[in-house]
Design a protein around this motif. Structure first.
Motif, mmCIF file in Angstrom:
data_model
loop_
_atom_site.group_PDB
_atom_site.id
_atom_site.type_symbol
_atom_site.label_atom_id
_atom_site.label_comp_id
_atom_site.label_asym_id
_atom_site.label_seq_id
_atom_site.Cartn_x
_atom_site.Cartn_y
_atom_site.Cartn_z
ATOM 1 N N LEU A 139 -15.618 44.380 1.451
ATOM 2 C CA LEU A 139 -17.005 43.960 0.783
ATOM 3 C C LEU A 139 -17.874 42.720 0.678
ATOM 4 N N LEU A 140 -16.884 41.890 0.769
ATOM 5 C CA LEU A 140 -17.249 40.547 0.950
ATOM 6 C C LEU A 140 -18.143 39.417 1.809
ATOM 7 N N PRO A 141 -17.493 40.083 3.233
ATOM 8 C CA PRO A 141 -18.541 39.576 3.847
ATOM 9 C C PRO A 141 -19.403 40.549 4.413
ATOM 10 N N LEU A 142 -19.627 42.093 4.353
ATOM 11 C CA LEU A 142 -20.304 42.374 3.546
ATOM 12 C C LEU A 142 -21.945 41.909 2.988
ATOM 13 N N GLY A 143 -21.222 41.404 1.690
ATOM 14 C CA GLY A 143 -22.326 40.804 1.500
ATOM 15 C C GLY A 143 -22.985 39.556 1.500
ATOM 16 N N ALA A 144 -21.956 39.342 2.480
ATOM 17 C CA ALA A 144 -22.538 37.636 2.835
ATOM 18 C C ALA A 144 -24.143 38.125 3.993
ATOM 19 N N VAL A 145 -23.576 39.224 5.119
ATOM 20 C CA VAL A 145 -24.399 39.860 6.045
ATOM 21 C C VAL A 145 -25.716 40.237 5.763
ATOM 22 N N LEU A 146 -25.417 40.961 4.146
ATOM 23 C CA LEU A 146 -27.141 41.335 3.681
ATOM 24 C C LEU A 146 -27.528 40.545 3.043
ATOM 25 N N LEU A 147 -26.925 39.307 2.302
ATOM 26 C CA LEU A 147 -27.863 38.007 2.126
ATOM 27 C C LEU A 147 -28.349 37.369 3.084
ATOM 28 N N LEU A 148 -27.816 37.473 4.525
ATOM 29 C CA LEU A 148 -28.384 36.686 5.684
ATOM 30 C C LEU A 148 -29.520 37.421 6.298
ATOM 31 N N ALA A 149 -29.580 39.043 6.251
ATOM 32 C CA ALA A 149 -30.365 40.222 6.207
ATOM 33 C C ALA A 149 -31.843 39.705 4.927
ATOM 34 N N PHE A 150 -31.457 39.783 4.045
ATOM 35 C CA PHE A 150 -32.555 39.162 3.300
ATOM 36 C C PHE A 150 -33.522 37.930 2.829
ATOM 37 N N TRP A 151 -32.739 36.677 4.007
ATOM 38 C CA TRP A 151 -33.122 35.807 4.187
ATOM 39 C C TRP A 151 -34.159 35.990 5.322
ATOM 40 N N ALA A 152 -33.605 36.803 6.213
ATOM 41 C CA ALA A 152 -34.368 36.956 7.409
ATOM 42 C C ALA A 152 -35.691 36.927 7.106
ATOM 43 N N TRP A 153 -35.733 38.534 6.161
ATOM 44 C CA TRP A 153 -36.441 39.647 5.313
ATOM 45 C C TRP A 153 -37.547 38.471 4.870
ATOM 46 N N GLU A 154 -37.238 38.150 4.180
ATOM 47 C CA GLU A 154 -38.179 37.252 3.288
ATOM 48 C C GLU A 154 -38.937 36.520 4.193
ATOM 49 N N ARG A 155 -38.593 35.687 4.980
ATOM 50 C CA ARG A 155 -38.542 34.793 5.562
ATOM 51 C C ARG A 155 -40.171 35.376 6.178
ATOM 52 N N ARG A 156 -39.936 36.399 7.636
ATOM 53 C CA ARG A 156 -40.901 37.346 7.712
ATOM 54 C C ARG A 156 -41.586 37.975 7.115
ATOM 55 N N GLN A 157 -41.314 38.174 5.762
ATOM 56 C CA GLN A 157 -42.572 38.393 4.929
ATOM 57 C C GLN A 157 -43.278 37.249 4.400
ATOM 58 N N LYS A 158 -42.929 35.643 4.494
ATOM 59 C CA LYS A 158 -44.095 35.155 4.111
ATOM 60 C C LYS A 158 -44.501 34.555 5.892
ATOM 61 N N LEU A 159 -44.243 34.838 6.246
ATOM 62 C CA LEU A 159 -44.687 34.833 7.942
ATOM 63 C C LEU A 159 -45.837 35.774 7.956
ATOM 64 N N ARG A 160 -45.915 36.559 7.666
ATOM 65 C CA ARG A 160 -46.799 37.552 7.368
ATOM 66 C C ARG A 160 -47.566 37.703 6.730
ATOM 67 N N GLY A 161 -48.233 36.462 5.586
ATOM 68 C CA GLY A 161 -48.966 36.276 4.240
ATOM 69 C C GLY A 161 -48.689 37.583 4.089
ATOM 70 N N ARG A 162 -47.130 38.199 4.074
ATOM 71 C CA ARG A 162 -47.040 39.188 1.908
ATOM 72 C C ARG A 162 -46.432 38.207 1.190
ATOM 73 N N ALA A 163 -46.335 38.958 0.024
ATOM 74 C CA ALA A 163 -45.902 38.246 -0.788
ATOM 75 C C ALA A 163 -44.102 38.353 -1.073
#
Length: 498
Positions: free
Chosen positions: A240-264
């Motif tokens: 579960l630990l490497p899975l958690g790391a992958v999910l954190l990277l996915a969260f990071w990418a999603w948050e960057r996408r939100q910011k680029l699209r002008g969303r909070a």
């Protein structure tokens, strides 16, 4: 972009409002450790299995950590006063339900709810401090918050021991939860009257539910194998630990996408461009991995090996709790003058105190170990106060006020993950040596040395930051500018410059 108006409240009311916040923070953090000494009482009174007892402890920590960031963001968007009061009301009601639980299964359910409620309250406190205070007063307020963090965590075994000793082991565990009722009700009533209303101006931002889902799944994957380390046998749980790391990277990418699209975004990733925030969060994570585990293994050692009662074991850690409060108060006054150096001094004292405890348990008879470790506990407690309080101040001071709740949630999520990881690692060292060799004194020494190692990592991070500042001096990041940012109360301008 949402802007938050943060006029200072009248002097008298804002300090009283802070007292309300700290009271709620105290009882919610107290419940992370108070139940440890109540587990034998739960076993007798509820016939709670070992798995149920584990979930009473770990379930609270799990939901506490899961809720912190979304709750902080919700407070940023909709108002921290409302989020604080809702969380406090839910915490008080769930404490009442825990005390009335008819079975171990229901107790676990109510503890999960109680942990989530605590996670709602915690980030609002740091956000409200950012809004209510400026200048030196803000550092003093964070110093008091640091005192509460240190004292509540260390005082849990003592308070639990006093209650069980007074009521008896049959139903004593229920009063571990009932004690929250009068405090919670009084704090809620005072909060309704004293907590300031800060209007949120500008357009209303969206919440980002997918970001909440991604971050929640990542935190769950990281914390679950840690909090269940003793109960889940086999090695598959660690997948579960490497899975958690992958999910954190996915969260990071999603948050960057939100910011680029002008969303909070749920978490403004620009926060991590602030070295003070990133480094302070890492120091907090590693320090809490060592700091909170000491009370876990030391309380077990005193009760299972030295033959101490729950009350006597709690009294033995009282010097750490009292000294931590003193250290935090001193740290709040000195942090603007000395900055990160204060954290370095504090961590050196923590390491020295814990090493002293490890030596003391070897040199004295078991029946005297509580007295022999009192002075080293004082040394470690002062160091802890000088670490937690200034580090919290330095971590959050450059954060824009409108992001203070989410930033506080990120900081405290790291603390929860660090605590879970530390207990898993230190507990594994302690129990493994005890099971394989049967030498409890050596087991507690190895456990303490493992906790020291985690504190040393935090120390190295702090020293590295000092060296970077010496090699690459930046006048805008120097202590005078930090003080000026405090005095002007203009966090956004400090962020822009830094």
């Amino acid at each position: 972009m949402t802007t938050v108006q943060s006029p200072p409240a009248p002097d008298q009311r804002r300090w009283k409002a802070l007292a309300v916040c700290l009271t709620a923070g105290f009882i919610s953090l107290l419940d992370t450790s108070i139940v440890n000494v109540a587990l034998p009482s739960m076993e007798r009174g509820l016939a709670a299995s070992e798995a149920a007892q584990s979930w009473v402890v770990s379930g609270y920590a799990l939901t506490f950590g899961l809720v912190l960031v979304p709750a902080g963001r919700l407070g940023d968007m909709r108002g921290r006063r409302q989020a604080f009061l809702v969380g406090l009301a839910l915490f008080t009601l769930s404490s009442w339900a825990c005390g009335l639980a008819p079975s171990a299964s229901w107790l676990v359910v109510f503890r999960l709810i109680q942990g989530a409620a605590a996670g709602m309250v915690a980030p609002q406190t740091s956000g409200l401090i950012q809004q209510m205070f400026q200048g030196a007063e803000r550092a003093k307020a964070f110093g008091l918050l640091g005192s509460v963090i240190g004292v509540s965590t260390a005082a849990g075994p003592l308070v639990g021991g006093v209650l069980i000793d007074a009521v008896g082991t049959g139903d004593g565990w229920r009063w571990v939860f009932f004690v929250n009722l009068p405090i919670g009700v009084a704090a809620f009533a005072a909060g309704l009257r004293l907590l300031p209303r800060f209007p949120v101006a500008g357009r209303r931002e969206e919440f980002d539910p997918f970001g909440v889902l991604l971050l929640g799944a990542a935190v769950l994957a990281l914390m679950l194998p840690l909090v269940q380390e003793q109960q889940w046998t086999g090695r598959l749980k660690w997948a579960l630990l490497p899975l958690g790391a992958v999910l954190l990277l996915a969260f990071w990418a999603w948050e960057r996408r939100q910011k680029l699209r002008g969303r909070a975004p749920l978490v403004d990733l620009d926060l991590f461009a602030l070295r003070s925030f990133t480094l302070g969060s890492l120091i907090s994570l590693t320090y809490f991995a060592g700091f909170t585990t000491v009370f876990f293994v030391y309380s077990l050692f005193l009760q299972n090996t030295a033959g101490y009662s729950a009350l006597a074991a709690g009294v033995s850690v009282l010097p750490f709790a009292a000294a931590s409060a003193v250290g935090a108060a001193i740290g709040g006054k000195l942090v603007m003058r000395h900055g990160r150096k204060l954290v370095v001094y504090g961590l050196l004292l923590v390491v020295a105190g814990l090493l002293w405890v490890a030596v003391a348990v070897q040199l004295v008879p078991l029946e005297s170990v509580g007295w022999a470790t009192a002075l080293p506990m004082v040394v470690g407690g002062i160091g802890s106060g000088l670490t937690v309080s200034p580090n919290t101040t330095l971590t959050l001071t450059r954060v824009p006020v409108q992001r203070a709740g989410a930033a506080g949630g990120v900081l405290q999520t790291g603390q929860r993950i660090g605590s879970a990881a530390g207990i898993a690692v230190v507990g594994a060292v302690y129990f493994a040596h005890q099971a394989n060799h049967g030498r409890s004194v050596t087991a507690i020494q190895l456990g303490l040395l493992t906790a020291v190692g985690m504190s040393v990592i935090a120390l190295l991070l702090s020293v590295a930051d000092l060296r970077v500042r010496q090699v690459h001096p930046d006048p805008e990041r120097a202590g005078a500018t930090v003080r000026r940012g405090f005095e002007e109360g203009d966090a956004e301008e400090v962020v822009r410059r830094g």
